[in-house]
Structure formats: structure tokens, C-alpha cells
Design a protein around this motif. Structure first.
Motif, PDB file in Angstrom:
ATOM      1  N   LEU A  62      -4.378  19.909  38.585  1.00  0.00           N
ATOM      2  CA  LEU A  62      -4.735  21.591  38.258  1.00  0.00           C
ATOM      3  C   LEU A  62      -3.523  22.559  38.130  1.00  0.00           C
ATOM      4  O   LEU A  62      -2.472  22.265  38.944  1.00  0.00           O
ATOM      5  CB  LEU A  62      -5.401  21.908  39.511  1.00  0.00           C
ATOM      6  CG  LEU A  62      -6.621  21.202  39.965  1.00  0.00           C
ATOM      7  CD1 LEU A  62      -7.328  21.862  41.251  1.00  0.00           C
ATOM      8  CD2 LEU A  62      -7.530  21.061  39.040  1.00  0.00           C
ATOM      9  N   PHE A  63      -3.803  23.313  37.094  1.00  0.00           N
ATOM     10  CA  PHE A  63      -2.879  24.545  36.933  1.00  0.00           C
ATOM     11  C   PHE A  63      -3.748  25.705  36.860  1.00  0.00           C
ATOM     12  O   PHE A  63      -4.897  26.058  36.453  1.00  0.00           O
ATOM     13  CB  PHE A  63      -2.345  24.411  35.309  1.00  0.00           C
ATOM     14  CG  PHE A  63      -1.395  23.269  35.170  1.00  0.00           C
ATOM     15  CD1 PHE A  63      -0.148  23.396  35.308  1.00  0.00           C
ATOM     16  CD2 PHE A  63      -1.945  22.136  34.624  1.00  0.00           C
ATOM     17  CE1 PHE A  63       0.784  22.198  35.100  1.00  0.00           C
ATOM     18  CE2 PHE A  63      -1.198  21.087  34.334  1.00  0.00           C
ATOM     19  CZ  PHE A  63       0.179  21.234  34.646  1.00  0.00           C
ATOM     20  N   GLY A  64      -3.149  26.712  37.874  1.00  0.00           N
ATOM     21  CA  GLY A  64      -3.736  27.951  38.098  1.00  0.00           C
ATOM     22  C   GLY A  64      -3.449  29.033  37.147  1.00  0.00           C
ATOM     23  O   GLY A  64      -2.098  29.153  36.934  1.00  0.00           O
ATOM     24  N   ILE A  65      -4.249  29.785  36.410  1.00  0.00           N
ATOM     25  CA  ILE A  65      -3.822  31.017  35.688  1.00  0.00           C
ATOM     26  C   ILE A  65      -4.346  32.224  36.188  1.00  0.00           C
ATOM     27  O   ILE A  65      -5.614  32.496  36.294  1.00  0.00           O
ATOM     28  CB  ILE A  65      -4.226  30.680  34.340  1.00  0.00           C
ATOM     29  CG1 ILE A  65      -3.877  29.466  33.699  1.00  0.00           C
ATOM     30  CG2 ILE A  65      -3.632  31.990  33.189  1.00  0.00           C
ATOM     31  CD1 ILE A  65      -4.586  29.092  32.570  1.00  0.00           C
ATOM     32  N   ASN A  76       0.371  33.134  43.893  1.00  0.00           N
ATOM     33  CA  ASN A  76       0.648  31.797  44.045  1.00  0.00           C
ATOM     34  C   ASN A  76       0.351  31.240  45.467  1.00  0.00           C
ATOM     35  O   ASN A  76      -0.194  30.214  45.830  1.00  0.00           O
ATOM     36  CB  ASN A  76       1.986  31.485  43.301  1.00  0.00           C
ATOM     37  CG  ASN A  76       1.835  29.893  43.158  1.00  0.00           C
ATOM     38  OD1 ASN A  76       0.862  29.127  43.019  1.00  0.00           O
ATOM     39  ND2 ASN A  76       3.086  29.394  42.609  1.00  0.00           N
ATOM     40  N   TYR A  77       0.749  31.995  46.407  1.00  0.00           N
ATOM     41  CA  TYR A  77       0.492  31.489  47.685  1.00  0.00           C
ATOM     42  C   TYR A  77      -0.495  32.594  48.344  1.00  0.00           C
ATOM     43  O   TYR A  77      -0.666  32.451  49.635  1.00  0.00           O
ATOM     44  CB  TYR A  77       1.883  32.087  48.713  1.00  0.00           C
ATOM     45  CG  TYR A  77       2.717  33.307  48.529  1.00  0.00           C
ATOM     46  CD1 TYR A  77       2.187  34.263  49.355  1.00  0.00           C
ATOM     47  CD2 TYR A  77       3.876  33.390  47.633  1.00  0.00           C
ATOM     48  CE1 TYR A  77       2.935  35.681  48.928  1.00  0.00           C
ATOM     49  CE2 TYR A  77       4.296  34.796  47.670  1.00  0.00           C
ATOM     50  CZ  TYR A  77       3.894  35.756  48.055  1.00  0.00           C
ATOM     51  OH  TYR A  77       4.746  36.791  48.078  1.00  0.00           O
ATOM     52  N   GLY A  81      -6.294  32.333  46.353  1.00  0.00           N
ATOM     53  CA  GLY A  81      -5.955  32.201  44.846  1.00  0.00           C
ATOM     54  C   GLY A  81      -6.792  31.532  44.027  1.00  0.00           C
ATOM     55  O   GLY A  81      -7.573  30.776  44.530  1.00  0.00           O
ATOM     56  N   VAL A  82      -6.379  31.456  42.889  1.00  0.00           N
ATOM     57  CA  VAL A  82      -7.260  30.648  41.840  1.00  0.00           C
ATOM     58  C   VAL A  82      -7.318  29.120  41.934  1.00  0.00           C
ATOM     59  O   VAL A  82      -8.474  28.537  42.160  1.00  0.00           O
ATOM     60  CB  VAL A  82      -6.992  31.256  40.457  1.00  0.00           C
ATOM     61  CG1 VAL A  82      -5.584  30.949  40.135  1.00  0.00           C
ATOM     62  CG2 VAL A  82      -7.893  30.502  39.333  1.00  0.00           C
ATOM     63  N   VAL A  83      -5.878  28.574  42.367  1.00  0.00           N
ATOM     64  CA  VAL A  83      -6.014  27.148  42.495  1.00  0.00           C
ATOM     65  C   VAL A  83      -6.590  26.790  43.983  1.00  0.00           C
ATOM     66  O   VAL A  83      -7.186  25.885  44.000  1.00  0.00           O
ATOM     67  CB  VAL A  83      -4.630  26.674  42.322  1.00  0.00           C
ATOM     68  CG1 VAL A  83      -4.222  25.434  43.197  1.00  0.00           C
ATOM     69  CG2 VAL A  83      -4.200  26.522  40.968  1.00  0.00           C
ATOM     70  N   ARG A 134       5.966  27.666  50.889  1.00  0.00           N
ATOM     71  CA  ARG A 134       4.913  28.797  51.384  1.00  0.00           C
ATOM     72  C   ARG A 134       3.406  28.428  50.518  1.00  0.00           C
ATOM     73  O   ARG A 134       2.379  28.204  51.060  1.00  0.00           O
ATOM     74  CB  ARG A 134       5.222  30.116  50.956  1.00  0.00           C
ATOM     75  CG  ARG A 134       4.593  31.146  51.660  1.00  0.00           C
ATOM     76  CD  ARG A 134       5.029  32.476  51.685  1.00  0.00           C
ATOM     77  NE  ARG A 134       4.140  33.390  51.940  1.00  0.00           N
ATOM     78  CZ  ARG A 134       4.197  34.806  52.185  1.00  0.00           C
ATOM     79  NH1 ARG A 134       5.363  35.228  51.658  1.00  0.00           N
ATOM     80  NH2 ARG A 134       3.288  35.756  52.275  1.00  0.00           N
ATOM     81  N   THR A 135       3.787  28.194  49.180  1.00  0.00           N
ATOM     82  CA  THR A 135       2.363  28.078  48.168  1.00  0.00           C
ATOM     83  C   THR A 135       1.955  26.587  48.665  1.00  0.00           C
ATOM     84  O   THR A 135       0.547  26.433  48.805  1.00  0.00           O
ATOM     85  CB  THR A 135       3.054  28.024  46.917  1.00  0.00           C
ATOM     86  OG1 THR A 135       3.399  29.487  46.661  1.00  0.00           O
ATOM     87  CG2 THR A 135       1.862  27.894  46.170  1.00  0.00           C
ATOM     88  N   ALA A 136       2.821  25.607  48.726  1.00  0.00           N
ATOM     89  CA  ALA A 136       2.351  24.332  49.147  1.00  0.00           C
ATOM     90  C   ALA A 136       1.345  23.961  50.343  1.00  0.00           C
ATOM     91  O   ALA A 136       0.659  23.395  50.438  1.00  0.00           O
ATOM     92  CB  ALA A 136       3.617  23.280  49.215  1.00  0.00           C
ATOM     93  N   LEU A 137       1.759  24.972  51.425  1.00  0.00           N
ATOM     94  CA  LEU A 137       0.978  24.839  52.501  1.00  0.00           C
ATOM     95  C   LEU A 137      -0.496  25.363  52.242  1.00  0.00           C
ATOM     96  O   LEU A 137      -1.472  25.069  52.943  1.00  0.00           O
ATOM     97  CB  LEU A 137       1.493  25.424  53.644  1.00  0.00           C
ATOM     98  CG  LEU A 137       2.985  25.033  54.210  1.00  0.00           C
ATOM     99  CD1 LEU A 137       3.465  25.813  55.430  1.00  0.00           C
ATOM    100  CD2 LEU A 137       2.499  23.632  54.870  1.00  0.00           C
ATOM    101  N   THR A 138      -0.447  26.528  51.382  1.00  0.00           N
ATOM    102  CA  THR A 138      -1.895  27.185  51.283  1.00  0.00           C
ATOM    103  C   THR A 138      -2.463  26.160  50.235  1.00  0.00           C
ATOM    104  O   THR A 138      -3.711  25.912  50.537  1.00  0.00           O
ATOM    105  CB  THR A 138      -1.692  28.429  50.230  1.00  0.00           C
ATOM    106  OG1 THR A 138      -1.199  28.073  48.884  1.00  0.00           O
ATOM    107  CG2 THR A 138      -0.928  29.395  51.149  1.00  0.00           C
ATOM    108  N   TYR A 139      -2.024  25.231  49.520  1.00  0.00           N
ATOM    109  CA  TYR A 139      -2.859  24.194  48.792  1.00  0.00           C
ATOM    110  C   TYR A 139      -3.218  22.937  49.781  1.00  0.00           C
ATOM    111  O   TYR A 139      -4.266  22.601  49.662  1.00  0.00           O
ATOM    112  CB  TYR A 139      -1.873  23.467  47.537  1.00  0.00           C
ATOM    113  CG  TYR A 139      -1.322  24.435  46.603  1.00  0.00           C
ATOM    114  CD1 TYR A 139      -1.671  25.674  46.351  1.00  0.00           C
ATOM    115  CD2 TYR A 139      -0.531  23.933  45.439  1.00  0.00           C
ATOM    116  CE1 TYR A 139      -1.386  26.442  45.202  1.00  0.00           C
ATOM    117  CE2 TYR A 139      -0.183  24.451  44.318  1.00  0.00           C
ATOM    118  CZ  TYR A 139      -0.534  25.885  44.166  1.00  0.00           C
ATOM    119  OH  TYR A 139      -0.492  26.626  43.215  1.00  0.00           O
ATOM    120  N   ALA A 140      -2.443  22.775  50.688  1.00  0.00           N
ATOM    121  CA  ALA A 140      -2.758  21.696  51.615  1.00  0.00           C
ATOM    122  C   ALA A 140      -3.790  22.201  52.466  1.00  0.00           C
ATOM    123  O   ALA A 140      -4.583  21.311  52.773  1.00  0.00           O
ATOM    124  CB  ALA A 140      -1.390  21.288  52.613  1.00  0.00           C
TER     125      ALA A 140
END
Ligand code: PBG
Length: 308
Positions: A62-65, A76-77, A81-83, A134-140
Motif C-alpha cells: 500500500l501507498f497512501g496519497i 503520515n503519522y 490517515g489514509v493508509v 512514529r508512523t510505523a507504530l500507527t501502521y502496526a
């Protein structure tokens, strides 16, 4: 007899389809330089994922725009967010599908660079790594299976691994864009993601196309820092690097058959100058023969349709 002695083969289970996700609903906006590929809103991405799984594709990237971009890549974080929303929706609707999220800031910054830009106009490596953690944690938290950092900052794999482990996400894997070259083959992607740098280029953090030994060094560092997969990108012009990495390491190896490689094939096929299906099959076979386990390609869906 040919089947008996054939050496390499492309496995459907090793293909990854990249998806561009935008905000809103009911959106399927074609990308002119990538015929057949569209930017999808979350609901359309879920529908696409169902279809992909039905065809035998087991993984998406996935890529978020985002609608909003600023100097700090703050969308991004954003936990919503979109992703992050797309990850949640896809994992809920199609839990068997492996969701890989590309992790980078260039789609989220107003200047289009992959990180925080300092007063001199340079990308600040360490400040950018903080953002990535920071962003990686929101994805997780959203339920992602694999995080794929594509920014090429130094030390980011180890930093992301620690951040994930500290928060209990020991099972989220890292697919490192280890040998990512500063390539002209990313042109159509930058149109798709609206992420072309407003000034300068990415040569201070992406690799020089002249360097193959350096790729091994980049791969080794990412493995030491805890990568679960390593990657070479782009694919076609770098098959010597793919083979070199394959021979040097035991980890799963991914290649990224990038947007410009896709666009070249599509354009030539539209002119009737090449046979698209045969060219695609030959390219994917070459990636497998060079040693790739995982092939990230915009042709994944089409390949599955023809070979599933
Ligand atoms: C983000 C990123 C890029 C691609 C994947 N992740 C663009 C870039 O580095 O400029 C390119 C993918 C493609 O061309 O298909 N950094």
C-alpha cells in the motif's frame, strides 16, 4: 521434456500487487502514465483486494496519497490517515491477504522529499528516522503485517524494529528497500503519488546506479538491524545486483519491478511494437531466475489472471 528441465519458475504466491490509496469513497482514478492502474479510495481498495485474492495473489503493497501535505509529513503519522484506514478496512474484509505498507514521507511532504529538510536544504537523517518510527507504530496499530521502509535513511530498520518490539509488535515484519537506486524509472510513480521533489533530487539518500558492491553493504546493514526481507529496486536494469545479493545472503529477497518499467511495456504494447503478455512473462521469469523470491509488480493481477 522442457517442463522437466525448466530451472526457474514464477510462483503466484510470490507476487505482490502495489495499490495507491486516496481519501474519499467510490474513487477509481486512472493514472495516465500507468495504463490499467488507478488511485483507489479505501472501499475500492477493499474490492480490489477481494478480487486479487480470488485470483491467487496473496499480498498487496500500500501507498497512501493524502489530501494534506506539509513539511513534517504529519498526515503520515495520523492514526486515522489514509493508509491506516485502508489497512484496517482490508484486514477486516480480507484477513487472509498479507498487507505490506510502504513507509516513506515523500507522498506526505509538501516539498516531496523523503524526510525532514533542514535549513540548508538537506534531508535530516535522524529527524526523519524519528518520524518513521512514529508512523510505523500507527501502521502496526492499524494491523499491518509487514512494514516496508523505502526512504533509504541510515539506521531506520533498527530504529523501526526497536519501536515495534517495544510496543509489543514483535510479529510485524520488516521488508527493507535495502538497495534502492536513485533511478529515472520512478517517473510515473511520482505522478501517481504526486511526490516529485520540488527542488533537488534523491541522490543524497538513494544509491548511485554505478554501484553494485555498495548494494551488498546496504543489504548487510539492514540484515544486522533486523530486516526480515531485503529488496533490490528497480528490477530490470539491476539483475546483476539481484544475483549478487541472492548469492550473498539467505534472507528472502524481493525485487521491485517499478512504475517506469511497467509504463515502457504498456506504451510499446499499445503501439503494437511488442507482445505484452510474452514480454511480461519473460521479465518475471528473469526476476525469478536472477534469484528473487518476491516480485513486486504492477503486472501481478494481470499475470494471475492469465496463469491462475
Ligand atoms: C517512495 C517510493 C518510490 C517508489 C516506491 N516507494 C518513489 C521514489 O523513491 O521516488 C517508486 C515505485 C515505482 O516507481 O513504481 N520513496
Amino acid at each position: 521434456m522442457r517442463d522437466l528441465v525448466r530451472e526457474a519458475s514464477v510462483k503466484l504466491g510470490g507476487l505482490v500487487q502495489p495499490l495507491f490509496v486516496v481519501e474519499g469513497t467510490g474513487i477509481r482514478a486512472p493514472i495516465s502514465s500507468m495504463p490499467g492502474i488507478a488511485r483507489l479510495s479505501g472501499d475500492a481498495a477493499v474490492a480490489e483486494c477481494r478480487e486479487l485474492l480470488g485470483l491467487g495473489i496473496r499480498a498487496v503493497l500500500l501507498f497512501g496519497i493524502p489530501d494534506f501535505k506539509d513539511a513534517k509529513a504529519s498526515s503520515n503519522y495520523d492514526p486515522n490517515g489514509v493508509v491506516q484506514q485502508a489497512i484496517r478496512a482490508i484486514k477486516e474484509a480480507v484477513p487472509e491477504l498479507l498487507v505490506i505498507a510502504d513507509l516513506c514521507n515523500c507522498e506526505y511532504t509538501d516539498h516531496g522529499h523523503c524526510g525532514i529538510v533542514d535549513a540548508r536544504g538537506d534531508v535530516d537523517n535522524d529527524a526523519t528516522v524519528e518520524l518513521l518510527m512514529r508512523t510505523a507504530l500507527t501502521y502496526a496499530h492499524a494491523g499491518v503485517d509487514v512494514i516496508a521502509p523505502s526512504d533509504m535513511m541510515d539506521g531506520r530498520v533498527g530504529a523501526i524494529r526497536h519501536a515495534l518490539d517495544d510496543d509489543g509488535f514483535t510479529r510485524v515484519a520488516i521488508m527493507a528497500y535495502s538497495a534502492k537506486y536513485a533511478s529515472a524509472f520512478y517517473g510515473p510513480f511520482r505522478e501517481a503519488a504526486d511526490s516529485a521533489p520540488a527542488f533537488g533530487d534523491r541522490r543524497t539518500y538513494q544509491m548511485d546506479p554505478a554501484n553494485a558492491r555498495e548494494a551488498l553493504r546496504e543489504v548487510e546493514l539492514d540484515i544486522e538491524e533486523g530486516a526480515d526481507f531485503v529488496m533490490v529496486k528497480p528490477a530490470l536494469a539491476y539483475l546483476d545486483v539481484v544475483r549478487g545479493v541472492r548469492d550473498a545472503v539467505e534472507l528472502p529477497l524481493a525485487v521491485y519491478n517499478v512504475s517506469g518499467e511497467y509504463a515502457m511495456v504498456k506504451a510499446a504494447a499499445q503501439h503494437g511494437w511488442i507482445d505484452e503478455d510474452r514480454v511480461v512473462d519473460e521479465m518475471l521469469l528473469a526476476f525469478a531466475r536472477a534469484g528473487a523470491d518476491v516480485i513486486i509488480t504492477y503486472f501481478a493481477k494481470d499475470y494471475a489472471r492469465r496463469h491462475g
